[in-house]
Design a protein around this motif. Structure first.
Motif, mmCIF file in Angstrom:
data_model
loop_
_atom_site.group_PDB
_atom_site.id
_atom_site.type_symbol
_atom_site.label_atom_id
_atom_site.label_comp_id
_atom_site.label_asym_id
_atom_site.label_seq_id
_atom_site.Cartn_x
_atom_site.Cartn_y
_atom_site.Cartn_z
ATOM 1 N N ARG A 47 0.887 -1.330 -0.137
ATOM 2 C CA ARG A 47 -0.059 -0.011 -0.006
ATOM 3 C C ARG A 47 0.880 1.233 -0.023
ATOM 4 N NH1 ARG A 47 -2.001 -2.985 4.231
ATOM 5 N NH2 ARG A 47 -1.464 -1.425 5.846
ATOM 6 N N ILE A 48 0.892 1.999 -1.164
ATOM 7 C CA ILE A 48 1.550 3.411 -1.033
ATOM 8 C C ILE A 48 0.757 4.541 -0.954
ATOM 9 C CG2 ILE A 48 3.340 4.283 -2.503
ATOM 10 C CD1 ILE A 48 4.320 1.756 -1.530
ATOM 11 N N GLY A 49 1.008 5.344 -0.047
ATOM 12 C CA GLY A 49 0.297 6.294 -0.026
ATOM 13 C C GLY A 49 1.090 7.711 -0.182
ATOM 14 N N LEU A 50 1.756 8.204 0.864
ATOM 15 C CA LEU A 50 2.495 9.307 0.749
ATOM 16 C C LEU A 50 3.650 9.405 -0.272
ATOM 17 C CD1 LEU A 50 2.068 12.159 2.262
ATOM 18 C CD2 LEU A 50 3.962 11.627 3.966
ATOM 19 N N LEU A 51 4.273 8.232 -0.404
ATOM 20 C CA LEU A 51 5.713 7.997 -1.182
ATOM 21 C C LEU A 51 5.302 8.481 -2.512
ATOM 22 C CD1 LEU A 51 8.583 7.323 -1.360
ATOM 23 C CD2 LEU A 51 7.618 5.042 -1.397
ATOM 24 N N GLN A 52 4.248 8.074 -2.958
ATOM 25 C CA GLN A 52 3.841 8.397 -4.457
ATOM 26 C C GLN A 52 3.738 9.849 -5.069
ATOM 27 O OE1 GLN A 52 0.181 6.263 -4.962
ATOM 28 N NE2 GLN A 52 -1.105 7.118 -3.531
ATOM 29 N N PHE A 53 3.469 10.557 -3.884
ATOM 30 C CA PHE A 53 3.332 12.015 -3.820
ATOM 31 C C PHE A 53 4.676 12.677 -3.748
ATOM 32 C CE2 PHE A 53 -0.820 10.669 -2.841
ATOM 33 C CZ PHE A 53 -1.433 11.011 -3.940
ATOM 34 N N GLY A 54 5.869 11.832 -3.562
ATOM 35 C CA GLY A 54 7.099 12.495 -3.272
ATOM 36 C C GLY A 54 7.642 12.844 -2.021
ATOM 37 N N VAL A 55 6.828 12.204 -1.164
ATOM 38 C CA VAL A 55 7.331 12.382 0.259
ATOM 39 C C VAL A 55 7.786 11.004 0.882
ATOM 40 C CG1 VAL A 55 6.609 13.418 2.461
ATOM 41 C CG2 VAL A 55 5.727 14.484 0.716
ATOM 42 N N LEU A 56 9.127 11.110 1.387
ATOM 43 C CA LEU A 56 9.614 9.818 1.723
ATOM 44 C C LEU A 56 9.112 9.849 3.247
ATOM 45 C CD1 LEU A 56 11.384 7.286 1.203
ATOM 46 C CD2 LEU A 56 13.364 8.558 2.002
ATOM 47 N N PRO A 57 8.229 9.005 3.941
ATOM 48 C CA PRO A 57 7.850 8.949 5.299
ATOM 49 C C PRO A 57 9.061 8.796 6.350
ATOM 50 C CG PRO A 57 6.289 7.822 4.120
ATOM 51 C CD PRO A 57 7.437 7.760 3.138
ATOM 52 N N HIS A 58 9.878 7.855 5.801
ATOM 53 C CA HIS A 58 11.133 7.252 6.758
ATOM 54 C C HIS A 58 12.307 7.345 5.920
ATOM 55 C CE1 HIS A 58 13.159 5.555 9.723
ATOM 56 N NE2 HIS A 58 13.079 4.330 9.278
ATOM 57 N N PRO A 59 13.476 8.260 6.295
ATOM 58 C CA PRO A 59 14.498 8.408 5.475
ATOM 59 C C PRO A 59 15.363 7.015 5.377
ATOM 60 C CG PRO A 59 14.930 9.270 7.715
ATOM 61 C CD PRO A 59 13.368 9.153 7.555
ATOM 62 N N ASN A 60 15.047 6.107 6.160
ATOM 63 C CA ASN A 60 15.764 4.880 6.124
ATOM 64 C C ASN A 60 15.078 3.743 5.226
ATOM 65 O OD1 ASN A 60 17.886 5.735 7.843
ATOM 66 N ND2 ASN A 60 16.903 5.445 9.520
ATOM 67 N N SER A 61 14.039 4.237 4.746
ATOM 68 C CA SER A 61 13.402 3.151 3.700
ATOM 69 C C SER A 61 14.135 2.730 2.604
ATOM 70 C CB SER A 61 12.203 3.877 3.439
ATOM 71 O OG SER A 61 11.434 3.184 2.130
ATOM 72 N N MET A 62 13.889 1.462 2.558
ATOM 73 C CA MET A 62 14.649 0.988 1.101
ATOM 74 C C MET A 62 14.377 1.369 -0.019
ATOM 75 S SD MET A 62 12.336 -2.685 0.306
ATOM 76 C CE MET A 62 12.528 -2.731 -1.417
ATOM 77 N N LEU A 63 13.199 2.345 -0.041
ATOM 78 C CA LEU A 63 12.897 2.895 -1.474
ATOM 79 C C LEU A 63 13.569 4.266 -1.196
ATOM 80 C CD1 LEU A 63 9.250 1.932 -2.000
ATOM 81 C CD2 LEU A 63 11.233 1.380 -3.052
ATOM 82 N N GLY A 64 14.577 4.837 -0.402
ATOM 83 C CA GLY A 64 14.857 5.803 0.004
ATOM 84 C C GLY A 64 15.858 6.341 -1.342
ATOM 85 N N GLN A 65 16.456 5.178 -2.039
ATOM 86 C CA GLN A 65 17.069 5.612 -3.286
ATOM 87 C C GLN A 65 16.292 5.647 -4.451
ATOM 88 O OE1 GLN A 65 16.588 2.405 -1.915
ATOM 89 N NE2 GLN A 65 16.201 1.008 -3.420
ATOM 90 N N VAL A 66 15.007 5.699 -4.475
ATOM 91 C CA VAL A 66 14.060 6.103 -5.381
ATOM 92 C C VAL A 66 13.953 7.513 -5.524
ATOM 93 C CG1 VAL A 66 11.844 5.639 -6.579
ATOM 94 C CG2 VAL A 66 12.884 3.855 -5.555
ATOM 95 N N ARG A 67 14.212 8.153 -6.516
ATOM 96 C CA ARG A 67 14.323 9.571 -6.573
ATOM 97 C C ARG A 67 12.819 10.184 -6.827
ATOM 98 N NH1 ARG A 67 19.154 11.907 -6.109
ATOM 99 N NH2 ARG A 67 21.199 10.620 -6.155
ATOM 100 N N THR A 68 11.904 10.048 -5.815
ATOM 101 C CA THR A 68 10.644 10.416 -6.195
ATOM 102 C C THR A 68 10.592 11.825 -6.265
ATOM 103 O OG1 THR A 68 9.938 10.171 -3.798
ATOM 104 C CG2 THR A 68 9.450 8.391 -5.411
ATOM 105 N N GLU A 69 9.663 12.664 -6.792
ATOM 106 C CA GLU A 69 9.588 14.116 -6.850
ATOM 107 C C GLU A 69 8.453 14.614 -5.968
ATOM 108 O OE1 GLU A 69 9.792 15.166 -11.118
ATOM 109 O OE2 GLU A 69 9.912 13.058 -11.470
#
Length: 384
Positions: free
Chosen positions: A227-249
């Motif tokens: 389930r992806i909420g905030l991340l798809q809007f370009g906000v990384l909820p947790h800086p240590n997430s494994m998706l932190g390397q994804v350069r969302t805008e």
């Protein structure tokens, strides 16, 4: 001049939504996940304040597999975009909402035996079937059947003739700051699944992880959706997430205008409560946005805004319709100039995370607190 620039010239306060960035974000997130993982796009609360119809339409185009909303009203609004995409309602349904659920062709979250009976009765009377996702409470203490009691409720759901199970899920309480408890919740969820005879994860949506919890998702497990909420809007909820390397805008930015510029002598107190006293003569600007727009009162005397690409501190209490800032160090500020509350201006940026910290809150609340009187201007790949 772009269409949005022309439109914003007559607005006192507005938000810009970059839908092209939203599509790029979804595709980047999907590319970082294992190929078999399905994408549940969470678009509750008007797509976190971005605008449900516009955001969901572009998320559909980008490849979302299922949409999650909070209630039947949101499900009905989302279904206006057309058939085809599954919709999951995350909150409990009230008695009497079953017809709206079926009309929206949405799935309900189920937590109790009473809900099974109610859904079965309503669906049978209508000659239809109600689709459900079984939620298992593994430690959130909110919606869901307690994990030790999940097998009994699973048996009741699968025995019902007019209730169809389409998914099983749980919700992590502290995925961003308590790895050990998240791991325990995951173990509880897996044990509960193992104790449900006949449960075939390959035929269901099995999901536990959200934007903040993905970093603990095991590589091999029955989980087949996130389930992806905030991340798809370009906000990384947790800086240590494994998706932190994804350069969302960032998809969202927040803007207002200078309504008045004036000079005040040192020693003057500013705004309600006289919480700020000027230490020297100062030039102040009165902005056309306040807490009735989404500029949180808690950010008084703490936040900054950008004017002419320079940081300007908020002075005194933020009021309902206006915010006062110090522009003494920014030459040439005039009535009508743009002020950026969240976003980039020239080389400076105020991120959503910084804005939220200044208000002692979280990005989720910041986005959903930008009120309806703030127009949303939408940018697509073709421009505004």
């Amino acid at each position: 001049m772009s269409t949005v620039a022309a439109a914003s010239r007559i607005l006192r306060c507005w938000a810009e939504i970059d839908l092209a960035a939203l599509e790029r974000n979804l595709k980047l997130i999907r590319a970082s996940l294992p190929p078999h993982i399905r994408y549940v796009s969470v678009v509750k609360a008007d797509a976190y304040g971005h605008g449900l119809h516009s955001a969901a339409a572009h998320l559909m185009h980008a490849g979302a597999d299922l949409f999650a909303v909070a209630n039947v009203t949101e499900a009905a609004a989302l279904r206006e975009l057309g058939p085809g995409w599954p919709i999951l309602i995350l909150s409990p349904l009230l008695p009497g909402e079953e017809t709206s659920l079926m009309d929206s062709d949405a799935a309900a979250t189920i937590s109790t035996a009473e809900e099974v009976d109610r859904f079965e009765q309503a669906a049978k009377a209508a000659g239809r079937t109600i689709t459900v996702h079984l939620k298992i409470d593994t430690g959130m203490g909110r919606v869901g059947v307690w994990h030790e009691e999940a097998p009994a409720l699973y048996a009741k759901v699968t025995a019902a003739e007019h209730v169809r199970l389409a998914g099983v899920f749980t919700h992590f309480a502290s995925p961003d700051d308590d790895v050990e408890f998240t791991a325990e919740q995951r173990r509880r969820f897996l044990r509960a699944l193992q104790r449900c005879p006949g449960l075939d994860p390959s035929k269901l949506f099995v999901h536990a992880d959200n934007s903040a919890g993905i970093e603990t998702m095991p590589g091999s497990s029955p989980f087949n959706a996130v389930r992806i909420g905030l991340l798809q809007f370009g906000v990384l909820p947790h800086p240590n997430s494994m998706l932190g390397q994804v350069r969302t805008e960032p998809v969202f930015s927040f803007h207002t205008r200078v309504g008045l510029v004036k000079r005040l002598p040192g020693g003057t107190t500013v705004s309600y409560g006289r919480t700020h006293t000027l230490q020297r003569d100062a030039t102040i600007a009165v902005l056309c946005a306040g807490y009735a727009d989404g500029m949180p009162r808690a950010a008084s005397n703490r936040a900054h805004v950008l004017i002419h690409g320079r940081r300007c501190p908020v002075l005194g209490r933020i009021t309902m319709d206006q915010t006062i800032v110090d522009v003494s160090a920014v030459p040439g500020v005039a009535c009508g100039d743009e002020a950026v509350l969240v976003g980039r201006q020239d080389e400076e940026e105020i991120s959503l995370a910084e804005f939220s910290r200044a208000a002692d809150t979280i990005p989720w609340e910041t986005l959903t607190s930008v009120t309806k009187r703030v127009p949303r201007l939408y940018k697509t790949a073709l421009g505004f």
